[in-house]
Design an enzyme around this catalytic site. Structure first.
Site, mmCIF file in Angstrom:
data_model
loop_
_atom_site.group_PDB
_atom_site.id
_atom_site.type_symbol
_atom_site.label_atom_id
_atom_site.label_comp_id
_atom_site.label_asym_id
_atom_site.label_seq_id
_atom_site.Cartn_x
_atom_site.Cartn_y
_atom_site.Cartn_z
ATOM 1 C CE LYS A 159 -3.316 2.637 2.620
ATOM 2 N NZ LYS A 159 -3.901 2.811 3.937
ATOM 3 C CG ASP B 74 -7.362 1.448 2.630
ATOM 4 O OD1 ASP B 74 -8.375 1.339 1.895
ATOM 5 O OD2 ASP B 74 -7.047 2.522 3.158
#
Length: 138
Positions: free
Chosen positions: A33, A52
């Site tokens: 991420k 996410d």
């Protein structure tokens, strides 16, 4: 050699956001991420999708309700599937589309969203709550 301005400029010139992510996760403490955030916001990788749980919920609600497929966490496979859903739909600028959709989910932006979209988001949120409650019962 990894690191430094020359290395970052090389990453910026690459045409493959997955290859950029692969390079960035080699740094200690950098996961997928964060690598995709750096790639999107600093290295001109417009199709990098930082995934996410919030982004996964957007993907589930708007594009493919089976994307999480009962998993308890975001696995590498799910991460890729979520990103691919955005890339398939928004092509070259998928990362920026992702960012707009992510921001639209923030409570401070609800006032500017159309009522029908707010209703859809609220209905999905209730649906997700019901699914979680049912899963806990079984």
């Amino acid at each position: 050699k990894r690191g430094g301005e020359d290395h970052l400029m090389k990453l910026r010139s690459m045409q493959d956001s997955q290859a950029v992510q692969d390079e960035l996760v080699k740094f200690s403490g950098i996961g997928r991420k964060v690598a995709d955030c750096v790639a999107l916001f600093s290295l001109d990788q417009d199709d990098a999708i930082p995934v996410d749980v919030h982004v996964q919920h957007i993907a589930s609600r708007d594009y493919d309700p089976t994307v999480f497929d009962g998993a308890k966490s975001i696995t590498p496979t799910i991460y890729k599937r979520v990103g691919d859903l955005f890339r398939d739909r928004f092509q070259t600028y998928a990362g920026w589309a992702h960012s707009l959709l992510f921001v639209a989910e923030l409570p401070s932006f609800r006032a500017v969203l159309p009522p029908d979209l707010l209703n859809e988001m609220d209905e999905w949120r209730e649906y997700e709550k019901q699914k979680k409650a049912e899963a806990k019962k079984s």
